[in-house]
Design an enzyme around this catalytic site. Structure first.
Site, PDB file in Angstrom:
ATOM      1  CG  HIS A 132      -3.901  -0.726  -1.766  1.00 28.54           C
ATOM      2  ND1 HIS A 132      -4.177   0.504  -1.738  1.00 28.54           N
ATOM      3  CD2 HIS A 132      -3.615  -1.371  -0.691  1.00 28.54           C
ATOM      4  CE1 HIS A 132      -4.341   0.931  -0.682  1.00 28.54           C
ATOM      5  NE2 HIS A 132      -3.753  -0.060  -0.582  1.00 28.54           N
ATOM      6  CE  LYS A 144      -7.663   0.697   0.936  1.00 24.16           C
ATOM      7  NZ  LYS A 144      -7.855  -0.313   2.198  1.00 24.16           N
ATOM      8  CB  SER A 199      -1.207  -0.500   0.952  1.00 21.12           C
ATOM      9  OG  SER A 199      -0.180  -0.345   2.203  1.00 21.12           O
TER      10      SER A 199
END
Length: 379
Positions: free
Chosen positions: A205, A235, A177
């Protein structure tokens, strides 16, 4: 005690490590309003521009009309509503695993999964750059917590070979991240097979971005009953919560033993409904990823001749490492004054201070050009 805390806060501030919040007065997106100012936002994780998408908002509104606002209970009592069930089934099919289980947050998912799978007499092997939630889960599990240097496969192999633990779990971020690089998942799975271990992947991610949106399993073409896969939804998916997919036996075990799934109120059905719409968009709208990778390439090309050194990989996370926390804060503040919001990330979150630039499909060429021009001006 208050005086002691105040003194320690003052010490943090003197080291440029004190954290403060800014209040966003608008919807999330690549343009946000803070204290009445509109800023170009390069520090969010809304990689596909879905956080304020009209289709997701419509799905959430329709679900509120049908199911209300609150779920009323935990999933195992009476809080598991139809959208939750549909979402778990849909997600499992999307990532190619037999079953899935929802959690209210990614942090709670990591705590729940790891503490349910390993305990005293077991061992968990974790990359040193793993997210804080993975580290906390490893500590709380009471298993032997063995850390290996970042992406050091040889070191991990030696640690696995030396372990006499009853059960072994390898836990890694699929995309890191704060650095944006990828874990070597094919090689990690080979080690899990060789040493009879589980492989737990936190793909916070990567989901929505890699593997045509299906995440790191698809990107690396992984398929094994040893895999336990986590995707967080705040996300690229643009909503909230997390989903864990694995073999049906693993999911049934988590349903019975993962305390962060059992002993908490279920998230609103509206969030699950919005996420179902998000999964549709992730699979349908390949243009979002095309735009995202075009903006990543534009940033990298624009800074290629600068003193700033971006990493070798082309994920939405593009950090610029700096020597001191003071430098990171000063550069972030200079960009802020120019209407550009980039987060300064400092120890202990990362070992090296940095600006963490993140790109979105919703960024325009002009947005990225403005960031590039400002960074050149501040060299």
């Amino acid at each position: 005690m208050l005086d002691a805390l105040a003194a320690e806060l003052t010490e943090l501030e003197s080291k440029h490590l004190l954290r403060r919040r800014r209040t966003v007065e608008s919807a999330q997106g690549v343009r946000v309003r803070v204290a009445g100012r509109e800023l170009r936002n390069f520090c969010g994780n809304d990689y596909l521009g879905l956080a304020n998408d009209a289709g997701l908002k419509a799905a959430a509104s329709a679900a509120i009309a049908e199911y209300g606002v609150g779920s009323g209970s935990s999933h195992l009592v009476c809080g598991h509503q139809a959208p939750h069930e549909l979402l778990e089934q849909r997600f499992a099919g999307m990532v190619g695993l037999p079953a899935a289980l929802g959690f209210a947050t990614g942090y709670m998912a990591n705590l729940g999964v790891i503490t349910a799978l390993v305990g005293r007499g077991d061992a968990v092997f974790a990359d040193r750059l793993n997210h804080a939630s993975l580290n906390d889960a490893c500590l709380l599990s009471r298993a032997d917590f063995v850390r290996f240097n970042h992406n050091d496969l040889d070191g991990l192999a030696r640690q696995l070979a030396a372990s006499t633990a009853r059960r072994k779990l390898i836990a890694v971020d699929a995309v890191y991240s704060m650095d944006g690089d990828l874990a070597p998942l094919q090689a990690l799975l080979a080690l899990a097979e060789r040493f009879d271990a589980w492989l737990y992947l936190d793909d916070a991610h990567g989901f929505g971005v890699l593997g045509e949106g299906k995440g790191s399993l698809a990107h690396w073409q992984l398929d094994s009953p040893r895999l336990i896969y986590l995707a967080t939804l705040g996300k690229a998916a643009g909503t909230a919560g997390a989903l864990v997919a694995a073999e049906r036996t693993v999911i049934d075990w988590l349903l019975n033993k993962a305390r962060t799934a059992i002993y908490t109120t279920a998230a609103p059905a509206a969030v699950a409904a919005a996420t179902l719409a998000s999964l549709d968009a992730i699979e349908r709208d390949g243009w979002r990823r095309d735009c995202l990778f075009a903006r990543i390439a534009q940033l990298r090309e624009g800074l290629a001749s600068s003193r700033y050194r971006l990493p070798a990989w082309s994920t939405p996370i593009q950090p610029i490492e700096l020597e001191t926390s003071q430098q990171a804060l000063a550069l972030a503040e200079a960009l802020w004054q120019r209407g550009i919001w980039v987060a300064a990330i400092r120890p202990p979150t990362v070992p090296t201070p940095r600006l963490r630039i993140t790109l979105s499909a919703a960024h325009s060429e002009a947005d990225v050009a403005a960031l590039v021009a400002a960074l050149h001006e501040l060299e």
